[in-house]
Design a protein around this motif. Structure first.
Motif, PDB file in Angstrom:
ATOM      1  N   LYS B 123       0.779  -1.243   0.000  1.00 23.05           N
ATOM      2  CA  LYS B 123       0.000   0.000   0.000  1.00 23.05           C
ATOM      3  C   LYS B 123       0.808   1.290   0.000  1.00 23.05           C
ATOM      4  O   LYS B 123       0.286   2.325  -0.405  1.00 23.05           O
ATOM      5  N   THR B 124       2.020   1.247   0.521  1.00 22.95           N
ATOM      6  CA  THR B 124       2.770   2.484   0.750  1.00 22.95           C
ATOM      7  C   THR B 124       4.150   2.418   0.123  1.00 22.95           C
ATOM      8  O   THR B 124       4.861   1.426   0.259  1.00 22.95           O
ATOM      9  N   ILE B 125       4.515   3.519  -0.524  1.00 20.31           N
ATOM     10  CA  ILE B 125       5.843   3.614  -1.145  1.00 20.31           C
ATOM     11  C   ILE B 125       6.686   4.568  -0.327  1.00 20.31           C
ATOM     12  O   ILE B 125       6.181   5.611   0.125  1.00 20.31           O
ATOM     13  N   LYS B 126       7.930   4.232  -0.132  1.00 19.02           N
ATOM     14  CA  LYS B 126       8.805   5.108   0.642  1.00 19.02           C
ATOM     15  C   LYS B 126      10.078   5.405  -0.123  1.00 19.02           C
ATOM     16  O   LYS B 126      10.655   4.525  -0.763  1.00 19.02           O
ATOM     17  N   LEU B 127      10.513   6.645  -0.009  1.00 15.12           N
ATOM     18  CA  LEU B 127      11.776   7.049  -0.616  1.00 15.12           C
ATOM     19  C   LEU B 127      12.819   7.085   0.484  1.00 15.12           C
ATOM     20  O   LEU B 127      12.656   7.801   1.474  1.00 15.12           O
ATOM     21  N   TRP B 128      13.879   6.307   0.309  1.00 16.37           N
ATOM     22  CA  TRP B 128      14.934   6.221   1.313  1.00 16.37           C
ATOM     23  C   TRP B 128      16.218   6.843   0.800  1.00 16.37           C
ATOM     24  O   TRP B 128      16.591   6.666  -0.364  1.00 16.37           O
ATOM     25  N   LYS B 129      16.877   7.537   1.692  1.00 16.78           N
ATOM     26  CA  LYS B 129      18.183   8.099   1.353  1.00 16.78           C
ATOM     27  C   LYS B 129      19.218   7.307   2.123  1.00 16.78           C
ATOM     28  O   LYS B 129      19.123   7.148   3.346  1.00 16.78           O
ATOM     29  N   ILE B 130      20.195   6.815   1.382  1.00 14.66           N
ATOM     30  CA  ILE B 130      21.270   6.077   2.037  1.00 14.66           C
ATOM     31  C   ILE B 130      22.545   6.874   1.868  1.00 14.66           C
ATOM     32  O   ILE B 130      23.003   7.112   0.742  1.00 14.66           O
ATOM     33  N   SER B 131      23.100   7.309   2.987  1.00 15.07           N
ATOM     34  CA  SER B 131      24.284   8.154   2.889  1.00 15.07           C
ATOM     35  C   SER B 131      25.382   7.636   3.805  1.00 15.07           C
ATOM     36  O   SER B 131      25.134   6.978   4.806  1.00 15.07           O
ATOM     37  N   GLU B 132      26.581   7.971   3.421  1.00 17.87           N
ATOM     38  CA  GLU B 132      27.742   7.515   4.179  1.00 17.87           C
ATOM     39  C   GLU B 132      28.246   8.631   5.051  1.00 17.87           C
ATOM     40  O   GLU B 132      28.202   9.794   4.676  1.00 17.87           O
ATOM     41  N   ARG B 133      28.729   8.200   6.170  1.00 13.55           N
ATOM     42  CA  ARG B 133      29.375   9.187   7.028  1.00 13.55           C
ATOM     43  C   ARG B 133      30.690   8.575   7.453  1.00 13.55           C
ATOM     44  O   ARG B 133      30.713   7.515   8.077  1.00 13.55           O
ATOM     45  N   ASP B 134      31.787   9.221   7.092  1.00 12.29           N
ATOM     46  CA  ASP B 134      33.065   8.674   7.521  1.00 12.29           C
ATOM     47  C   ASP B 134      33.935   9.712   8.213  1.00 12.29           C
ATOM     48  O   ASP B 134      35.113   9.498   8.458  1.00 12.29           O
TER      49      ASP B 134
END
Lengths: 232, 361
Positions: B123-134
């Motif tokens: 039922k639901t669509i989600k936009l995910w942000k995957i980011s790196e932190r170093d």
């Protein structure tokens, strides 16, 4: 049916009754979900339609579809639900499997229709008028009406759909509540119980006749329980 | 369990030898229901592989840089990030639970250092942000090392915070939630070539979204009949054309594909092209329709062809030819004689995916 059972060699052959039954069961199961898997439902329903068409064709025999439609049976249409069965009912043919198959089909379809009846009664198809159509074309192009009544389960979707709509009253239309009418259960009527039971239930009449006192007290007890429940 | 196949050059000619390069996940018989993988998708470069499972989790694998010490290794994939994308929800109106199972994942083309993907359940669509932190900053003026705020009046001198390296941390955060637009179960999502819009398809409808706008979507296809009892066909997959942002296709349970042009009308109920292979009368059976039901459709990278997957075969279609595919590959023809048993145990309703390799071969 065993696994690996080969397909009927003749693609035009009617399906085995077990296959048909399995399909009916699948359709049933699909419909039982609040949110049926539509793809599964549609595929099973279409497969069932194919099987039914095939069975009808076979039952009509090798003669042309233009033959006076055997579907034109004058079976009395007692209520609108049964009218949906008309196009599917076939006279028993010589083939031994057919009787069993067709009676199974009728039973299965009736079962589904009973479930349907709780939500919305089938749109009363007028079988007499539609027979000439069914006979003449004998084809799949006939209006959805003629074939749909046999697979009316999809009507369940339209009314129950995913939201309960206004037709809620219809759900309870066919439940007979006359037994629970208040005046029958009033204490004064208990004395006339014998007469009452005689009118409503021929079985208890027979019982009462045989061993009067014993059965009367049993039935009295039952009545008390029921009255008590009703009062709640 | 996910299998990542690495292709190796075969002996001669065009023969490819396929072999398993890596297998991820538990090998034993007892796999928890929630761990069952429900969808897999590479990103555009192939460096990242996202998997979604029945428990609503997304696990992303990243390909290791090839190094000289292991020249034969094509680059192993190791876990890069894991996050819970969807949780089970309860729909109070219909009194039923909405499964958290991830049905599809689609990556967005990469535009900066971060990666974005769309994941959807029923039922639901989600936009995910995957980011790196170093790296992290040290030496804040207003905060202690512990993070406690310092009293501004006590600060006598200013300093510039310095960036210090830290162990790589990959963070996933939900950026948009696109909900309440589908009555039926979502089976496909597809990002448009304009990189601004995407479509989502359920059994009867297709909606067009803008990635920035979550409270509104446009319905572009609706095949719901006026009376549900007339329902004979559902949408099974949909995809945007890789180059023409106004063109998309959708496949049906009857084995047909419709190509639509959004410029022709707001509601694309009338297709521009209709692809269907006529039924072969010699192999007709009661199960013909079920096995013709298309479970996946994918455009080639060139945009000239599309591939469809039905139960037993993969077909390649030329967009200019609607009456039959240009190539057909039988994937497991040996199942054809067992259709009856497969129908009984519902396996005939299984869905398969297909995809092109990078060079459309």
């Amino acid at each position: 049916m065993e696994g690996g059972d080969p397909e009927p060699r003749d693609p035009g052959a009617a399906p085995a009754s077990s296959l048909f039954n399995i399909s009916m069961v699948k359709l049933h199961q699909s419909l039982r979900h609040v949110e049926p898997n539509l793809r599964h439902l549609v595929l099973v329903a279409n497969t069932l339609r194919r099987m039914q068409d095939q069975m009808q064709r076979e039952a009509r025999g090798p003669d042309s579809p233009e033959a006076p439609s055997v579907v034109d049976s004058p079976a009395p249409v007692s209520d609108s639900r049964d009218s949906g069965l008309e196009p599917c009912r076939q006279p028993p043919s010589d083939s031994q499997g057919d009787d069993l198959l067709l009676s199974t089909m009728d039973t299965s379809i009736s079962t589904i229709l009973e479930d349907l009846g709780q939500v919305e009664v089938l749109s009363p198809a007028r079988p007499e008028e539609e027979q000439p159509l069914a006979g003449a074309s004998g084809a799949r192009q006939e209006p959805a009406r003629t074939s749909a009544p046999c697979l009316g389960p999809l009507e369940l979707l339209s009314s129950a759909s995913y939201l309960l709509e206004d037709g809620l009253e219809d759900i309870f239309e066919d439940i007979d509540t006359s037994m629970y009418d208040c005046d029958l259960w009033s204490p004064t009527s208990l004395s006339g119980f014998k007469a009452f039971s005689g009118a409503e239930d021929s079985d208890s009449k027979a019982l009462a006749g045989a061993e009067d006192r014993l059965d009367m007290s049993d039935l009295d007890y039952l009545m008390d329980v029921l009255v008590g429940g009703h009062a709640l | 369990m996910a299998g990542v196949a690495g292709g190796g050059g075969g002996g001669g000619g065009n023969d490819f030898q396929w072999c398993f390069s890596q297998v991820k996940g538990a090998i034993d018989e007892d796999v928890a229901e929630a761990d069952i993988i429900s969808t897999v998708e590479f990103n555009y470069s192939g460096d990242l592989l996202a998997t979604g499972d029945k428990g609503g989790r997304v696990v992303i694998f990243q390909r290791e840089q090839e190094n000289k010490s292991r020249p034969h290794s094509r680059g192993e994939y190791n876990v890069y990030s894991t996050f819970q994308s969807h949780e089970p929800e309860f729909d109070y109106l219909k009194s039923l639970e909405i499964e958290e199972k991830i049905n599809k994942i689609r990556w967005l083309p990469q535009q900066n250092a971060a990666h974005f993907l769309l994941s959807t359940n029923d039922k639901t669509i989600k936009l995910w942000k995957i980011s790196e932190r170093d790296k992290r900053a040290e030496g804040y003026n207003l905060k202690d090392e512990d993070g406690r705020l310092r009293d501004p009046f006590r600060i006598t001198s200013l300093r510039v915070p310095i960036l210090k390296p830290m162990d790589l941390m990959v963070e996933a955060s939900p950026r948009r939630i696109f909900a309440n637009a589908h009555t039926y179960h979502i089976n496909s999502i597809s990002v448009n070539s304009d990189h601004e819009t995407y479509l989502s398809a359920d059994d009867l409808r297709i909606n067009l979204w803008h990635l920035e706008i979550t409270d509104r979507s446009f319905n572009i296809v609706d095949i719901k009949p006026a009376n549900m009892e007339e329902l004979t066909e559902v949408i099974t997959a949909a995809e945007f054309h890789p180059h023409h942002c106004n063109v998309f296709v959708y496949s049906s349970s009857k084995g047909t594909i419709r190509l639509c042009d959004m410029r022709s009308s707001a509601l694309c109920d009338r297709h521009s092209k209709f692809f269907e292979e006529p039924e072969d009368p010699s192999s007709r059976s009661f199960f013909s329709e079920i096995i013709s039901s298309i479970s996946d459709v994918k455009f080639s990278h060139s945009g000239r062809y599309m591939m469809t997957r039905d139960y037993l075969s993969v077909k390649v279609w030329d967009l200019n030819m609607e009456n039959r595919p240009v190539e057909t590959y039988q994937v497991h023809e040996y199942l054809r004689s067992k259709l009856c048993s497969l129908y009984e145990n519902d396996c005939i309703f299984d869905k398969f995916e297909c995809c092109w390799n990078g060079s459309d071969r």
